[in-house]
Design a protein around this motif. Sequence first.
Motif, PDB file in Angstrom:
ATOM      1  N   ASP A  57      -0.640  33.187 -33.807  1.00 17.62           N
ATOM      2  CA  ASP A  57       0.575  33.972 -33.592  1.00 17.62           C
ATOM      3  C   ASP A  57       0.936  34.747 -34.857  1.00 17.62           C
ATOM      4  O   ASP A  57       0.363  34.535 -35.923  1.00 17.62           O
ATOM      5  CB  ASP A  57       1.728  33.061 -33.136  1.00 17.62           C
ATOM      6  CG  ASP A  57       2.092  32.023 -34.171  1.00 17.62           C
ATOM      7  OD1 ASP A  57       2.810  32.369 -35.127  1.00 17.62           O
ATOM      8  OD2 ASP A  57       1.665  30.860 -34.026  1.00 17.62           O
ATOM      9  N   ALA A 100      -5.335  23.223 -29.441  1.00 19.26           N
ATOM     10  CA  ALA A 100      -4.041  23.919 -29.404  1.00 19.26           C
ATOM     11  C   ALA A 100      -3.001  23.009 -30.035  1.00 19.26           C
ATOM     12  O   ALA A 100      -3.177  21.787 -30.104  1.00 19.26           O
ATOM     13  CB  ALA A 100      -3.662  24.250 -27.962  1.00 19.26           C
ATOM     14  N   LEU A 104       3.264  22.649 -28.410  1.00 23.10           N
ATOM     15  CA  LEU A 104       3.396  23.586 -27.290  1.00 23.10           C
ATOM     16  C   LEU A 104       3.759  22.853 -25.993  1.00 23.10           C
ATOM     17  O   LEU A 104       4.487  23.388 -25.157  1.00 23.10           O
ATOM     18  CB  LEU A 104       2.092  24.366 -27.105  1.00 23.10           C
ATOM     19  CG  LEU A 104       2.105  25.519 -26.116  1.00 23.10           C
ATOM     20  CD1 LEU A 104       3.043  26.623 -26.613  1.00 23.10           C
ATOM     21  CD2 LEU A 104       0.710  26.075 -25.919  1.00 23.10           C
ATOM     22  N   LEU A 115       7.203  31.916 -22.912  1.00 24.82           N
ATOM     23  CA  LEU A 115       6.261  30.793 -22.864  1.00 24.82           C
ATOM     24  C   LEU A 115       5.597  30.658 -21.493  1.00 24.82           C
ATOM     25  O   LEU A 115       4.401  30.389 -21.401  1.00 24.82           O
ATOM     26  CB  LEU A 115       6.968  29.496 -23.235  1.00 24.82           C
ATOM     27  CG  LEU A 115       6.095  28.252 -23.260  1.00 24.82           C
ATOM     28  CD1 LEU A 115       5.084  28.342 -24.399  1.00 24.82           C
ATOM     29  CD2 LEU A 115       6.937  27.007 -23.414  1.00 24.82           C
ATOM     30  N   TYR A 118       2.853  33.115 -21.140  1.00 30.12           N
ATOM     31  CA  TYR A 118       1.768  32.759 -22.058  1.00 30.12           C
ATOM     32  C   TYR A 118       0.950  31.607 -21.487  1.00 30.12           C
ATOM     33  O   TYR A 118      -0.288  31.655 -21.475  1.00 30.12           O
ATOM     34  CB  TYR A 118       2.315  32.390 -23.437  1.00 30.12           C
ATOM     35  CG  TYR A 118       1.248  31.843 -24.346  1.00 30.12           C
ATOM     36  CD1 TYR A 118       0.247  32.674 -24.836  1.00 30.12           C
ATOM     37  CD2 TYR A 118       1.203  30.497 -24.666  1.00 30.12           C
ATOM     38  CE1 TYR A 118      -0.769  32.177 -25.641  1.00 30.12           C
ATOM     39  CE2 TYR A 118       0.204  29.982 -25.472  1.00 30.12           C
ATOM     40  CZ  TYR A 118      -0.781  30.826 -25.954  1.00 30.12           C
ATOM     41  OH  TYR A 118      -1.782  30.338 -26.733  1.00 30.12           O
ATOM     42  N   LYS A 119       1.619  30.559 -20.996  1.00 28.96           N
ATOM     43  CA  LYS A 119       0.904  29.416 -20.426  1.00 28.96           C
ATOM     44  C   LYS A 119       0.099  29.826 -19.189  1.00 28.96           C
ATOM     45  O   LYS A 119      -1.005  29.330 -18.965  1.00 28.96           O
ATOM     46  CB  LYS A 119       1.871  28.279 -20.098  1.00 28.96           C
ATOM     47  CG  LYS A 119       2.319  27.514 -21.327  1.00 28.96           C
ATOM     48  CD  LYS A 119       3.142  26.306 -20.935  1.00 28.96           C
ATOM     49  CE  LYS A 119       3.426  25.435 -22.139  1.00 28.96           C
ATOM     50  NZ  LYS A 119       4.173  24.218 -21.776  1.00 28.96           N
ATOM     51  N   LEU A 122      -3.044  31.362 -20.403  1.00 32.13           N
ATOM     52  CA  LEU A 122      -3.960  30.315 -20.869  1.00 32.13           C
ATOM     53  C   LEU A 122      -4.646  29.626 -19.694  1.00 32.13           C
ATOM     54  O   LEU A 122      -5.852  29.355 -19.738  1.00 32.13           O
ATOM     55  CB  LEU A 122      -3.220  29.263 -21.698  1.00 32.13           C
ATOM     56  CG  LEU A 122      -2.915  29.566 -23.152  1.00 32.13           C
ATOM     57  CD1 LEU A 122      -2.297  28.336 -23.821  1.00 32.13           C
ATOM     58  CD2 LEU A 122      -4.123  30.015 -23.930  1.00 32.13           C
ATOM     59  N   SER A 159       1.609  37.820 -30.973  1.00 38.04           N
ATOM     60  CA  SER A 159       2.361  36.777 -30.277  1.00 38.04           C
ATOM     61  C   SER A 159       3.557  36.312 -31.099  1.00 38.04           C
ATOM     62  O   SER A 159       3.428  35.985 -32.277  1.00 38.04           O
ATOM     63  CB  SER A 159       1.471  35.571 -29.973  1.00 38.04           C
ATOM     64  OG  SER A 159       2.241  34.532 -29.410  1.00 38.04           O
ATOM     65  N   ILE A 161       5.431  33.758 -29.835  1.00 39.54           N
ATOM     66  CA  ILE A 161       5.713  32.454 -29.235  1.00 39.54           C
ATOM     67  C   ILE A 161       5.284  31.369 -30.217  1.00 39.54           C
ATOM     68  O   ILE A 161       4.137  31.352 -30.662  1.00 39.54           O
ATOM     69  CB  ILE A 161       4.970  32.306 -27.894  1.00 39.54           C
ATOM     70  CG1 ILE A 161       5.484  33.382 -26.928  1.00 39.54           C
ATOM     71  CG2 ILE A 161       5.154  30.913 -27.316  1.00 39.54           C
ATOM     72  CD1 ILE A 161       4.692  33.516 -25.678  1.00 39.54           C
ATOM     73  N   TYR A 163       3.943  28.045 -31.907  1.00 42.58           N
ATOM     74  CA  TYR A 163       2.884  27.083 -31.593  1.00 42.58           C
ATOM     75  C   TYR A 163       1.929  27.585 -30.511  1.00 42.58           C
ATOM     76  O   TYR A 163       1.377  26.809 -29.751  1.00 42.58           O
ATOM     77  CB  TYR A 163       3.491  25.726 -31.194  1.00 42.58           C
ATOM     78  CG  TYR A 163       4.329  25.122 -32.286  1.00 42.58           C
ATOM     79  CD1 TYR A 163       3.731  24.591 -33.427  1.00 42.58           C
ATOM     80  CD2 TYR A 163       5.712  25.113 -32.201  1.00 42.58           C
ATOM     81  CE1 TYR A 163       4.494  24.049 -34.446  1.00 42.58           C
ATOM     82  CE2 TYR A 163       6.495  24.575 -33.223  1.00 42.58           C
ATOM     83  CZ  TYR A 163       5.876  24.048 -34.345  1.00 42.58           C
ATOM     84  OH  TYR A 163       6.617  23.520 -35.356  1.00 42.58           O
ATOM     85  N   SER A 164       1.723  28.882 -30.450  1.00 43.88           N
ATOM     86  CA  SER A 164       0.848  29.456 -29.418  1.00 43.88           C
ATOM     87  C   SER A 164      -0.580  29.677 -29.911  1.00 43.88           C
ATOM     88  O   SER A 164      -1.427  30.126 -29.148  1.00 43.88           O
ATOM     89  CB  SER A 164       1.429  30.779 -28.914  1.00 43.88           C
ATOM     90  OG  SER A 164       1.536  31.722 -29.972  1.00 43.88           O
ATOM     91  N   SER A 165      -0.861  29.344 -31.145  1.00 46.05           N
ATOM     92  CA  SER A 165      -2.197  29.578 -31.701  1.00 46.05           C
ATOM     93  C   SER A 165      -3.244  28.696 -31.022  1.00 46.05           C
ATOM     94  O   SER A 165      -2.952  27.593 -30.576  1.00 46.05           O
ATOM     95  CB  SER A 165      -2.197  29.294 -33.206  1.00 46.05           C
ATOM     96  OG  SER A 165      -1.292  30.156 -33.858  1.00 46.05           O
TER      97      SER A 165
END
Length: 193
Positions: A57, A100, A104, A115, A118-119, A122, A159, A161, A163-165
């Motif tokens: 992110d 991850a 998250l 989020l 984003y989820k 993923l 990004s 968001i 903790y999205s890394s």
Amino acid sequence: MKIKLGNLFLIFSLCMLIGCKSSSRHLGDPVPKQDWYEAFSQKLPLLGHRNWVLVVDKAYPAPAGENMIVIDTEKPMAEVLGGVVGLINQQAHVSPIFYADKELQYLDENIAPGLKDYKASLDTLFNHIKPQPLIHEEVFRKMDQAASLFQVIVLKTESLIPYSSVFIELDCKYWDASREKILRERMANAKNN
């Protein structure tokens, strides 16, 4: 010969610009602006077992160390992650192990807007793969260890968001732990005979 003050300033400014342009780039410096996909696709064939690729992110800290290469993609996370996974899957020599941030799992749309989308991206990308969760600080410890010996590529995204890394450890595609175990057993048996 008399030089006017304005001309002297112009000459000094030009010298400074030329001096800044000619400075050499160190290994840990960010890659100059270019197409991130092209830059990464040129580096990927050189990577192997124990190298890492981080798709991070915007607030992920700039890493220190000469084995850390940062590429600012200026692109959304899903786009970069999709491109990276696609390129890695095309390789004959490496396969990905995904991690991850564990944090998250404890976020929701109320405290991290965006989020949900984003989820969903993923889930589409990793439809049959579940990234292994790691506490964020554990990620930094792993990166410190890896970067002391091996190259780590960091792809910064847009990004926002937390903790999205996604952290990708490269493993050998044509050799696995079960075959390594067989090899070690054979070696131990040969030593004992």
